[in-house]
Design an enzyme around this catalytic site. Structure first.
Site, PDB file in Angstrom:
ATOM      1  N   ASP A  27       0.850  -1.189   0.000  1.00  0.00           N
ATOM      2  CA  ASP A  27       0.000   0.000   0.000  1.00  0.00           C
ATOM      3  C   ASP A  27       0.893   1.249   0.000  1.00  0.00           C
ATOM      4  O   ASP A  27       1.870   1.320   0.755  1.00  0.00           O
ATOM      5  CB  ASP A  27      -0.871  -0.042   1.271  1.00  0.00           C
TER       6      ASP A  27
ATOM      7  N   GLU B  46      -2.109   6.102  -8.460  1.00  0.00           N
ATOM      8  CA  GLU B  46      -3.055   7.104  -7.918  1.00  0.00           C
ATOM      9  C   GLU B  46      -2.907   8.422  -8.670  1.00  0.00           C
ATOM     10  O   GLU B  46      -1.797   8.910  -8.893  1.00  0.00           O
ATOM     11  CB  GLU B  46      -2.798   7.338  -6.422  1.00  0.00           C
TER      12      GLU B  46
ATOM     13  N   HIS C 265      -7.686   9.784   4.363  1.00  0.00           N
ATOM     14  CA  HIS C 265      -7.145   8.793   5.295  1.00  0.00           C
ATOM     15  C   HIS C 265      -7.371   9.252   6.729  1.00  0.00           C
ATOM     16  O   HIS C 265      -7.337  10.450   7.010  1.00  0.00           O
ATOM     17  CB  HIS C 265      -5.641   8.619   5.070  1.00  0.00           C
ATOM     18  N   GLY C 266      -7.588   8.320   7.619  1.00  0.00           N
ATOM     19  CA  GLY C 266      -7.680   8.655   9.039  1.00  0.00           C
ATOM     20  C   GLY C 266      -9.101   8.970   9.469  1.00  0.00           C
ATOM     21  O   GLY C 266     -10.061   8.707   8.753  1.00  0.00           O
TER      22      GLY C 266
ATOM     23  N   HIS D  22      -9.507   4.949  -1.368  1.00  0.00           N
ATOM     24  CA  HIS D  22      -8.706   5.023  -0.141  1.00  0.00           C
ATOM     25  C   HIS D  22      -9.542   5.713   0.931  1.00  0.00           C
ATOM     26  O   HIS D  22     -10.544   6.358   0.642  1.00  0.00           O
ATOM     27  CB  HIS D  22      -7.424   5.817  -0.401  1.00  0.00           C
ATOM     28  N   GLY D  23      -9.093   5.607   2.185  1.00  0.00           N
ATOM     29  CA  GLY D  23      -9.816   6.290   3.263  1.00  0.00           C
ATOM     30  C   GLY D  23     -11.187   5.689   3.512  1.00  0.00           C
ATOM     31  O   GLY D  23     -12.170   6.399   3.698  1.00  0.00           O
TER      32      GLY D  23
ATOM     33  N   SER E 103     -12.340   4.090   6.086  1.00  0.00           N
ATOM     34  CA  SER E 103     -12.869   4.145   7.456  1.00  0.00           C
ATOM     35  C   SER E 103     -13.776   5.345   7.641  1.00  0.00           C
ATOM     36  O   SER E 103     -13.448   6.455   7.205  1.00  0.00           O
ATOM     37  CB  SER E 103     -11.714   4.260   8.461  1.00  0.00           C
TER      38      SER E 103
ATOM     39  N   ASN F 233      -9.993   0.487   0.732  1.00  0.00           N
ATOM     40  CA  ASN F 233      -8.936   0.367   1.730  1.00  0.00           C
ATOM     41  C   ASN F 233      -9.455   0.743   3.112  1.00  0.00           C
ATOM     42  O   ASN F 233     -10.064   1.807   3.284  1.00  0.00           O
ATOM     43  CB  ASN F 233      -7.786   1.321   1.387  1.00  0.00           C
TER      44      ASN F 233
HETATM   45  P1  13P Z   1      -8.359   4.687   6.448  1.00  0.00           P
HETATM   46  O1  13P Z   1      -7.274   4.664   7.474  1.00  0.00           O
HETATM   47  O2  13P Z   1      -9.098   5.958   6.444  1.00  0.00           O
HETATM   48  O3  13P Z   1      -9.248   3.489   6.571  1.00  0.00           O
HETATM   49  O4  13P Z   1      -7.656   4.610   5.017  1.00  0.00           O
HETATM   50  C1  13P Z   1      -6.954   3.450   4.670  1.00  0.00           C
HETATM   51  C2  13P Z   1      -6.253   3.607   3.386  1.00  0.00           C
HETATM   52  O5  13P Z   1      -6.694   4.276   2.484  1.00  0.00           O
HETATM   53  C3  13P Z   1      -4.989   2.877   3.214  1.00  0.00           C
HETATM   54  O6  13P Z   1      -4.381   3.133   2.012  1.00  0.00           O
END
Ligand code: 13P
Length: 282
Positions: A82, A134, A178-179, A206-207, A209, A228
């Site tokens: 990743d 990306e 992310h995060g 991505h991101g 979560s 992800n």
């Molecule tokens: P999150 O931490 O927001 O789940 O994102 C994960 C990610 O995109 C890893 O590449």
């Protein structure tokens, strides 16, 4: 089952109209935890690792555990680098048996991102490994990599990038980060649909979560095939561990202390697999 490439898993997802979770494993025990969850849901799965998490245990150990666990599983598993920061990191991953690599040149100028990504694609394809690139830049810091603020993908630029690099799947920025989110994300699905219409390849979000379920489903319907997830796994793990430590201050057996944290990770992975629609698709 033999290891499969990322493309093998994602081409099937694209055809079937679902997405496959790519779960970031921050330490070794998360590898069997994620794969067991996928087996329980009869789902394909992507194990992914940033260079930072690989460095903490070392390439040999991470790849040995991931490969052993993956090949013993009765579901398709790909092992993915990743946010690969360099050609060298991608080559290390391939040398250690990864079946999928990301080269992340998204912070670089367009032409430089194209040139560097093309090098990785040429080398990876020569040995049967598939590649994620990306374009646009998903903001937020992931394992010490990346920048706070991102910028959205221009659909026409995505088409050029995909055509000029030959990447097998493409990460695009359309409103995720992310995060942890400070406020609820609002995904630009119209932009995502325009990208899907121009790029004939699986798209990556991505991101993953903290994106509300209805927006996740809408993103999958608009072309997302790989999602992800890192932060929600870490958060669930840490919350469960803190609670166990508070409830059992005398306990010192690592297995008993860590079992609830591992179970918490598995619960999140299973929930995501069902949400992404990949349950029963192994
Ligand atoms: P999150 O931490 O927001 O789940 O994102 C994960 C990610 O995109 C890893 O590449």
């Amino acid at each position: 089952m033999p290891l499969v490439t990322g493309l093998e898993i994602l081409a099937a997802a694209r055809k079937g109209g679902y997405a496959v979770g790519a779960f970031n494993c921050h330490y070794l025990d998360m590898i069997p935890a994620v794969v067991e969850a996928a087996v329980a849901e009869e789902s394909p799965v992507i194990l992914q690792f940033t260079e930072g998490s690989i460095r903490s245990a070392g390439w040999s150990l991470v790849s040995a555990v991931a490969r052993e666990v993956a090949m013993a599983a009765p579901v398709p598993v790909a092992i993915h680098l990743d946010h690969g920061p360099s050609f060298q990191a991608a080559m290390q991953a391939i040398r250690h048996g990864f079946t999928s690599v990301m080269f992340d040149g998204s912070e670089k100028p367009f032409e430089e991102n194209v040139a560097l990504t093309r090098q990785v694609v040429a080398a990876a394809h020569a040995v049967g490994v598939t590649v994620e690139g990306e374009i646009g830049h998903v903001g937020g810091v992931e394992d010490g990599q990346g920048t706070e603020h991102g910028w959205l993908t221009e659909p026409e630029e995505a088409r050029r990038f995909w055509q000029e690099t030959g990447v097998d799947y493409l990460a695009t920025a359309f409103g995720t980060a992310h995060g942890l989110y400070k406020e609820e994300p609002r995904l630009d699905l119209e932009r995502l649909r325009r990208i899907r219409d121009l790029v004939d390849a699986p798209l990556v979000m991505h991101g993953g979560s903290g994106v509300p379920d209805d927006q996740v489903r809408a993103a999958i319907a608009a072309g997302i095939c790989k999602i992800n997830v890192a932060t929600e796994l870490k958060e669930a793990w840490a919350r469960a561990l803190r609670q166990t430590l508070a409830e059992k201050p005398e306990e010192s057996d690592p297995r008993r202390l860590l079992a609830p944290a591992r179970a918490a990770v598995q619960a999140v992975v299973r929930e995501k697999i069902r949400l992404f629609g990949s349950a029963g698709r192994a």
